[in-house]
Design an enzyme around this catalytic site. Structure first.
Site, PDB file in Angstrom:
ATOM      1  N   THR A  13     -26.618  24.532 -11.179  1.00 23.57           N
ATOM      2  CA  THR A  13     -25.894  23.578 -10.329  1.00 23.57           C
ATOM      3  C   THR A  13     -26.239  23.781  -8.855  1.00 23.57           C
ATOM      4  OG1 THR A  13     -24.122  23.628 -11.939  1.00 23.57           O
ATOM      5  CG2 THR A  13     -23.572  22.740  -9.795  1.00 23.57           C
ATOM      6  N   ALA A  33     -33.914  23.604  12.564  1.00 25.50           N
ATOM      7  CA  ALA A  33     -34.436  24.973  12.418  1.00 25.50           C
ATOM      8  C   ALA A  33     -35.603  25.254  13.364  1.00 25.50           C
ATOM      9  CB  ALA A  33     -34.862  25.202  10.971  1.00 25.50           C
ATOM     10  N   ARG A  45     -35.377  29.313 -15.973  1.00 22.05           N
ATOM     11  CA  ARG A  45     -35.700  29.402 -17.405  1.00 22.05           C
ATOM     12  C   ARG A  45     -35.810  28.022 -18.037  1.00 22.05           C
ATOM     13  NH1 ARG A  45     -31.642  34.008 -19.201  1.00 22.05           N
ATOM     14  NH2 ARG A  45     -30.527  32.930 -17.582  1.00 22.05           N
ATOM     15  N   VAL A 130     -18.307  32.089  -0.391  1.00 23.34           N
ATOM     16  CA  VAL A 130     -16.866  31.889  -0.227  1.00 23.34           C
ATOM     17  C   VAL A 130     -16.568  30.432   0.093  1.00 23.34           C
ATOM     18  CG1 VAL A 130     -14.800  32.537   1.080  1.00 23.34           C
ATOM     19  CG2 VAL A 130     -16.573  34.242   0.637  1.00 23.34           C
ATOM     20  N   GLY A 132     -17.379  27.534  -1.179  1.00 25.98           N
ATOM     21  CA  GLY A 132     -18.432  26.510  -1.328  1.00 25.98           C
ATOM     22  C   GLY A 132     -18.916  25.896  -0.042  1.00 25.98           C
ATOM     23  N   GLY A 185     -16.937  21.594 -15.000  1.00 28.51           N
ATOM     24  CA  GLY A 185     -18.029  22.440 -14.517  1.00 28.51           C
ATOM     25  C   GLY A 185     -17.685  23.296 -13.316  1.00 28.51           C
ATOM     26  N   ASP A 199     -12.292  36.039  -9.374  1.00 32.01           N
ATOM     27  CA  ASP A 199     -13.171  35.265  -8.486  1.00 32.01           C
ATOM     28  C   ASP A 199     -12.555  35.170  -7.079  1.00 32.01           C
ATOM     29  OD1 ASP A 199     -15.423  33.187  -8.139  1.00 32.01           O
ATOM     30  OD2 ASP A 199     -13.645  32.049  -7.577  1.00 32.01           O
ATOM     31  N   LYS A 203     -13.885  36.769  -3.303  1.00 33.02           N
ATOM     32  CA  LYS A 203     -14.010  36.008  -2.053  1.00 33.02           C
ATOM     33  C   LYS A 203     -13.094  36.606  -0.975  1.00 33.02           C
ATOM     34  CE  LYS A 203     -15.086  31.883  -4.749  1.00 33.02           C
ATOM     35  NZ  LYS A 203     -14.467  30.772  -5.501  1.00 33.02           N
ATOM     36  N   GLY A 300     -19.213  23.091  -6.479  1.00 33.13           N
ATOM     37  CA  GLY A 300     -19.935  21.849  -6.742  1.00 33.13           C
ATOM     38  C   GLY A 300     -21.355  21.920  -6.212  1.00 33.13           C
TER      39      GLY A 300
HETATM   40  N1  HSE Z   1     -15.224  29.068 -10.232  1.00 28.69           N
HETATM   41  C1  HSE Z   1     -15.200  28.909  -8.824  1.00 28.69           C
HETATM   42  C2  HSE Z   1     -14.004  28.024  -8.464  1.00 28.69           C
HETATM   43  C3  HSE Z   1     -16.492  28.281  -8.360  1.00 28.69           C
HETATM   44  O1  HSE Z   1     -13.405  27.421  -9.363  1.00 28.69           O
HETATM   45  O2  HSE Z   1     -13.649  27.963  -7.303  1.00 28.69           O
HETATM   46  C4  HSE Z   1     -16.753  28.399  -6.894  1.00 28.69           C
HETATM   47  O3  HSE Z   1     -16.854  29.721  -6.462  1.00 28.69           O
END
Ligand code: HSE
Length: 434
Positions: A13, A33, A45, A130, A132, A185, A199, A203, A300
């Protein structure tokens, strides 16, 4: 000037999004830049159908990228701890800069990785690790550099926030919503990382280090998930004027730093209490700036790619600079990190929501009040509902003033020992965030 050559490891992704953004915005990115950024190699892969890689050199072996003498910057997007660590250390050893979106890697192995990077004079950039697409690392590390940061609090797991939002707005059950979050996803490969707060703790560990200038200490973060939350508590919280959010909180105190992830009641009128669905938000309170709030997509394809590409632009701009004059990995100079301790959860302070299931007998409320007052716990509000039809038990809901956690543990043990109290006392921390 020749373009900077980048190797992307992982074409899932985020890898696919990074490739696409680099192609689509190539001209704007080069203008920012000062040089073009060319994806010279990809390790994957399998192809990503959302990504037209054309003639780009593809290999199945990530170490081909780390060892490729043509590559200037390795972008690590494979995730996980072990292989990612080996890849990043190999790239650094070979004198390459690294950009990564891997929060687990940075939270757990960041101290080692940054030490190695300093030794070799290369940059390891991790904005995408952290929240996204929210540039919160840059904001804390650079934008708030004049502040002594007092605390920060964030909704930093989109999956968990989506689950809590659906439970509150639609009365849906926890497991049902989790399945949908996985289908969308956003969830981690192992969804317990999302729902049990691991998770978010990764962060939070990173945010606390750059906010306070402390080494990364993931093993000392207190982590409590949302899987035990019931719709009853979501509704009672609402009735008391609060929302329940899965919050990461880092706070400076005289005794040490608090580092904790847990479900939290927040007053419903706070902006952060109204961050819904998969969106993320981080509040940072500094002594000069006061409270600031950073909001946006926490996961995302393209939001996360936005942060990866911003890091690439930063790396390209800083490549020719003296390593001593770059923004330090953890915001503070590495020889100036603080050894002020991380406090165990028993020594952390917060207000508490307590739900007690009591028999409908005279004097129960007086007993509860006496247990709390004996431990110096001040009650802010109290709500008692009518007895439940199915078991005749009376739900008693209390919100306390701020108090150190060990005292609440002691009070809960005493409450649960009362013959008129049935089952466990539910405890959820409360933060006013002012
Ligand atoms: N699994 C994480 C979330 C993805 O739901 O925030 C982003 O780090």
């Amino acid at each position: 000037m020749k373009p900077v050559k980048v190797g992307i490891c992982g074409l899932g992704t985020v890898g696919g999004g990074t490739f696409n953004v680099l192609q689509r915005n190539a001209e704007e990115i080069a203008r920012r830049a000062g040089r073009g950024i060319e994806v010279a190699q990809i390790a994957a892969r399998r192809p990503n159908p959302k990504c037209m890689t054309g003639a780009t050199h593809i290999t199945a072996d990530i170490f081909d990228v780390a060892n490729n003498p043509e590559i200037d910057v390795v972008v690590e997007l494979i995730g996980g701890y072990t292989l990612a660590r080996e890849l990043v250390l190999k790239a650094i050893e070979n004198g390459k800069h690294v950009v990564t979106a891997n929060k687990a890697l940075i939270a757990v192995h960041g101290n080692e990785i940054f030490a190695k990077a300093r030794e070799k004079g290369v940059i390891v950039a991790f904005e995408a690790a952290v929240a996204g697409g929210i540039p919160v690392i840059k904001a804390i590390r650079e934008g708030l550099a004049g502040n002594r940061i007092n605390w920060l609090a964030g909704i930093i797991n989109g999956t968990g926030n989506f689950i809590l939002t659906e439970m509150r707005e639609k009365g849906r059950a926890f497991s049902d919503v989790l399945q949908e979050a996985q289908a969308l996803g956003y969830a981690e490969a192992d969804p317990t990382f999302d729902v049990e707060g691991i998770d978010a703790a990764h962060k939070l560990t990173i945010l606390a280090s750059i906010a306070f200038g402390i080494p990364l200490q993931f093993d000392k973060a207190y982590t409590e998930g949302i899987s035990q939350l019931t719709s009853a508590d979501v509704n009672y919280a609402e009735a008391l004027g609060y929302r329940i959010k899965h919050l990461g909180v880092a706070r400076r105190t005289d005794a040490g730093f608090e580092l904790r992830v847990h479900p939290t009641l927040i007053p419903a009128d706070r902006l952060i209490a109204n961050v819904n669905g998969v969106m993320n938000a981080v509040m940072v309170n500094g002594d000069a700036a006061g409270s600031t709030l950073f909001y946006g997509a926490g996961a995302g394809m393209e939001p996360t790619a936005s942060s990866v590409v911003a890091d690439l632009v930063d790396v390209v701009r800083a490549m020719t600079s003296d390593p001593e004059n770059r923004v330090p990995h953890l915001a503070f100079q590495p020889d100036s990190l603080s050894d002020h301790p991380i406090l165990p959860i028993e020594e952390c302070e917060s207000a508490y929501y307590l739900r007690i299931q009591a028999k409908d007998h005279p004097g129960v409320l007086a007993q509860v009040a006496s247990i709390l007052s004996a431990r110096g716990i001040n009650i802010e509000s109290i709500m008692q509902k009518e007895a439940e039809e199915h078991d005749g038990l009376v739900p008693m809901i209390l919100v306390t003033h701020r108090v150190v956690e060990s005292r609440v543990n002691d009070a809960i043990a005493a409450l649960e020992a009362l013959s008129d109290v049935v089952g466990s006392v539910v405890r959820i921390r409360v933060e006013q965030l002012v």
